[in-house]
Scaffold this motif. Structure first.
Motif, PDB file in Angstrom:
ATOM      1  N   THR A 122      34.207 -14.079 -23.814  1.00  0.00           N
ATOM      2  CA  THR A 122      33.390 -13.071 -24.217  1.00  0.00           C
ATOM      3  C   THR A 122      32.375 -13.571 -25.342  1.00  0.00           C
ATOM      4  OG1 THR A 122      34.793 -11.350 -23.251  1.00  0.00           O
ATOM      5  CG2 THR A 122      32.694 -10.768 -24.515  1.00  0.00           C
ATOM      6  N   SER A 159      29.910 -12.054 -27.629  1.00  0.00           N
ATOM      7  CA  SER A 159      29.426 -10.720 -28.126  1.00  0.00           C
ATOM      8  C   SER A 159      28.089 -10.910 -28.890  1.00  0.00           C
ATOM      9  CB  SER A 159      30.556 -10.221 -29.093  1.00  0.00           C
ATOM     10  OG  SER A 159      30.709 -10.912 -30.220  1.00  0.00           O
ATOM     11  N   ARG A 160      27.648 -11.898 -29.301  1.00  0.00           N
ATOM     12  CA  ARG A 160      26.400 -12.005 -29.894  1.00  0.00           C
ATOM     13  C   ARG A 160      25.901 -13.277 -29.979  1.00  0.00           C
ATOM     14  NH1 ARG A 160      24.519 -12.300 -35.585  1.00  0.00           N
ATOM     15  NH2 ARG A 160      22.696 -10.802 -36.014  1.00  0.00           N
ATOM     16  N   GLY A 181      25.488 -14.551 -20.337  1.00  0.00           N
ATOM     17  CA  GLY A 181      26.040 -13.512 -19.917  1.00  0.00           C
ATOM     18  C   GLY A 181      27.489 -12.885 -20.706  1.00  0.00           C
ATOM     19  N   ALA A 182      27.633 -11.777 -20.465  1.00  0.00           N
ATOM     20  CA  ALA A 182      28.718 -11.092 -21.226  1.00  0.00           C
ATOM     21  C   ALA A 182      30.109 -11.718 -21.105  1.00  0.00           C
ATOM     22  CB  ALA A 182      28.790  -9.543 -20.518  1.00  0.00           C
ATOM     23  N   GLY A 183      30.424 -12.129 -19.992  1.00  0.00           N
ATOM     24  CA  GLY A 183      31.763 -12.822 -19.814  1.00  0.00           C
ATOM     25  C   GLY A 183      31.827 -14.226 -19.129  1.00  0.00           C
ATOM     26  N   SER A 186      32.145 -14.962 -30.502  1.00  0.00           N
ATOM     27  CA  SER A 186      32.856 -15.034 -29.258  1.00  0.00           C
ATOM     28  C   SER A 186      34.457 -14.583 -29.680  1.00  0.00           C
ATOM     29  CB  SER A 186      32.810 -16.256 -28.274  1.00  0.00           C
ATOM     30  OG  SER A 186      33.644 -17.388 -29.094  1.00  0.00           O
TER      31      SER A 186
END
Length: 633
Positions: A246, A248-249, A267-269, A298
């Motif tokens: 993931t 995240s930023r 992408g998010a994941g 991440s």
């Protein structure tokens, strides 16, 4: 504390006798008597409470009364009984606000998630503690409680005194000793009366299964980009771990962060074994080297923050001056018959081209005239048109040049040659398209044609009385198409010579024309070739054939066909009667086979021209072929 007003006749009394000054909050006053007065009683009423001051106030003396502090607005009145015969009872209204003074502890987060950590690994987080109250916040201690308290440590504590409006931070580390979900709580004790113990939840996971972030590059160099334009590059992010990665930023920081922008976020994941990409665009704001850093946060326990260096060079646009022709041939004309030509000036660079000069130079510059000069500024990728007239006033060959000056840093000045002929206006005048017919390399027992264009630039008919071939190898050449025997003034014709060799080696012959042109009664045109055996290696590409154009004569478009035996770089162009290149018909890498191209001579005057085809194969061997063309009005 402030005064809200005065009632009754209190204003005159207070003005003469008493001044009230508020100190430290509502309920504390000093009555001050500038002249000796006798006060029998002072009553202070606040919320039903009655308090009095002393009954005698000597000059310079005073009496203190008080009221309790309350966190709301307070209305009160002071009554003074005295020996003033005009105002024995003076009354003053009092208004004020009692403000609470206390610290307020505020946390940046109610819970901290330390993500997933591998056995033996660690993860850190930061918590900020702020004082949003009106008194100093005193931190008396911190503690970590809960079943997994041993997995967490305060590695940096905050200060024990935080002034109003200030803040401090605490750093915590999650270093579990065993796998599993680990929870605990951070407790912060302070003098906040409403929150004496502040609690923050702590969560982390220790697992042998974790995501692993992998980047395709650790640095992205965008090269040189012109200020005002941009270039985009992509970074691939892969997850080589066993659980979902993931991100995240994604953020860009650094000195020149404004010159870089994320145009395609990740992408998010990213599933295990999967990949995604981040698009970064470089848009330089200045002509200099620029750098920034892409930061990717991440849940990778080993590399929670991955960074990529971003570099690029911003540059101002560089102009480049290019012209359609290095020379303009105006052909043959007579006095009173001007001929026009067009020159295309292009800017093939990346910055605006500033043209500071477009002038005619040379001995015969007065025989030429601009009908449209070049623009002073040509934007990158744009072009402009220069138009000229050749309007000769005297006979003979007229030569001049166009002088172009610009801010092209590589070639700031350029000259384009101008050539034209002014012929006599009396009698016949024969002009030959060429004085040499070069058949190039010809295979044994093969055939090859070459055309010769003829033009009458005089004022009377040209009569061709003889067309013959002589010389050492005359028997291997023949006239396949004879020229017209009579050419009217301004007329033209073409003569075709065929070469059919029967032996190998160098071949020479002469084409002879007898005419009534007093200046050239006999015209000799040399014929040359090299004949090679069928199986012998050529010094030039085999099968370079330029076929006769159709139609011929033509106005103004004709079709040209050439054939290549193998892949070659070709250059097919038209040349004037005096040998000046006037038009490019085709150029570039071409494959084996037959090629058909259209030749538009709309910008050329009527007259005889030679088409020259030069083909160079992969070995660097060159072959040539020529034909004659006649452009009519």
């Amino acid at each position: 504390m402030w005064w809200g007003g005065v009632g009754g006749g209190g204003a005159s009394l207070l003005g003469r006798l008493v001044g009230l000054v508020g100190l430290g909050g509502f309920g504390r006053f000093f009555p001050v008597a500038p002249a000796c007065g006798r006060v029998s009683q002072v009553f202070l009423r606040v919320g039903g409470v009655l308090e009095t001051c002393g009954n005698r106030i000597p000059p310079g003396g005073g009496s203190l009364t008080s009221a309790s502090r309350r966190a709301d607005r307070v209305n009160a009145a002071v009554q003074i009984a005295n020996n003033d015969p005009n105002l024995p009872l003076a009354t003053a209204a009092l208004t004020g606000v009692c403000v609470s003074v206390m610290p307020v502890a505020t946390l940046s987060a109610a819970a901290l998630d330390f993500g997933t950590v591998l056995p033996g690994g660690a993860s850190t987080r930061t918590l900020r503690l702020s004082n949003s109250g009106t008194d100093t916040l005193v931190v008396s201690g911190t503690a970590i409680t809960g079943a997994d308290a041993s997995s967490y440590t305060v590695i940096r504590a905050c200060g024990n005194r935080i002034p109003p409006g200030a803040s401090d931070s605490l750093d915590l580390r999650f270093a579990p000793g065993a796998t599993g979900v680990k929870t605990a709580a951070l407790q912060i004790a302070s003098n906040d009366p409403n929150l004496p113990i502040a609690r923050v939840g702590l969560t982390g996971v220790c697992s042998t299964a974790a995501p692993v972030i992998s980047l395709s590059e650790t640095a992205l160099d965008f090269g040189t980009v012109t200020v005002g334009s941009s270039r985009t590059r992509f970074l691939t992010i892969r997850n080589s771990g066993s659980v979902t990665l993931t991100v995240s930023r994604s953020a860009i920081g650094g000195a020149d962060s404004l010159g870089f922008v994320i145009v395609q976020p990740c992408g998010a994941g990213i599933a295990p074994g999967g990949a995604d990409s981040v698009g970064i665009r470089f848009m330089p704001t200045a002509a200099r080297a620029m750098s920034a850093q892409l930061a990717l946060t991440s849940n990778d326990p080993v590399t929670p923050l991955a960074t990529v260096q971003l570099t690029g060079l911003g540059a101002t646009g560089v102009p480049h001056l290019a012209v359609s022709d290095s020379a303009l041939d105006f052909g043959v004309t007579m006095q009173g018959y001007p001929v026009s030509r067009t020159l295309v000036v292009s800017n093939t660079g990346t910055g605006a081209l500033n043209v500071s000069g477009c002038v005619l130079v040379g001995a015969d510059r007065t025989q030429y005239l601009f009908t449209r000069a070049c623009a002073s500024r040509i934007e990158a990728g744009a072009r402009d048109t220069v138009r000229l007239h050749f309007d000769p006033t005297t006979l003979g060959i007229k030569r001049a040049s166009i002088g172009l000056t610009s801010d092209d840093p590589v070639r700031p000045s350029m000259q384009i040659a101008l050539n034209g002929i002014c012929a006599t206006t009396t009698g016949p005048r024969l002009v030959l398209g060429r004085t040499l017919l070069d058949f190039g390399s010809v295979p044994l027992q093969g055939t090859k044609d070459e055309d010769l264009s003829l033009q009458n630039t005089g004022s009377a008919d040209v009569r061709i009385t003889q067309q013959s071939i002589g010389g050492a190898n005359w028997s291997e050449f023949s006239i396949a198409q004879r020229a017209d025997s009579v050419l009217a003034p301004g007329g033209s014709t073409a003569l075709r010579v065929r070469h059919a060799p029967v032996t190998t080696g160098s071949k020479t012959a002469v084409l002879r024309l007898q005419t009534n042109d007093a200046a050239m009664p006999t015209a000799d045109i040399a014929l040359i070739s090299i004949v090679v055996g069928v199986d012998a290696p050529d010094a030039a590409p085999r099968g370079v054939v330029l076929r006769a154009n159709y139609p011929n004569p033509f106005h103004p478009v004709t079709t040209m066909t050439y054939e290549l035996a193998g892949e070659s770089v070709v250059d097919l162009a038209l040349y004037s009667a005096i040998g000046m290149r006037v038009l490019t018909v085709d150029c570039g890498l071409r494959g084996a086979g037959v090629h058909v191209v259209s030749c538009d001579a709309g910008t050329l005057p009527a007259g005889a021209y030679t088409a020259l085809l030069v083909a160079t194969d992969a070995r660097g061997h060159r072959g040539t072929a020529r034909i004659g063309l006649l452009r009519v009005r």
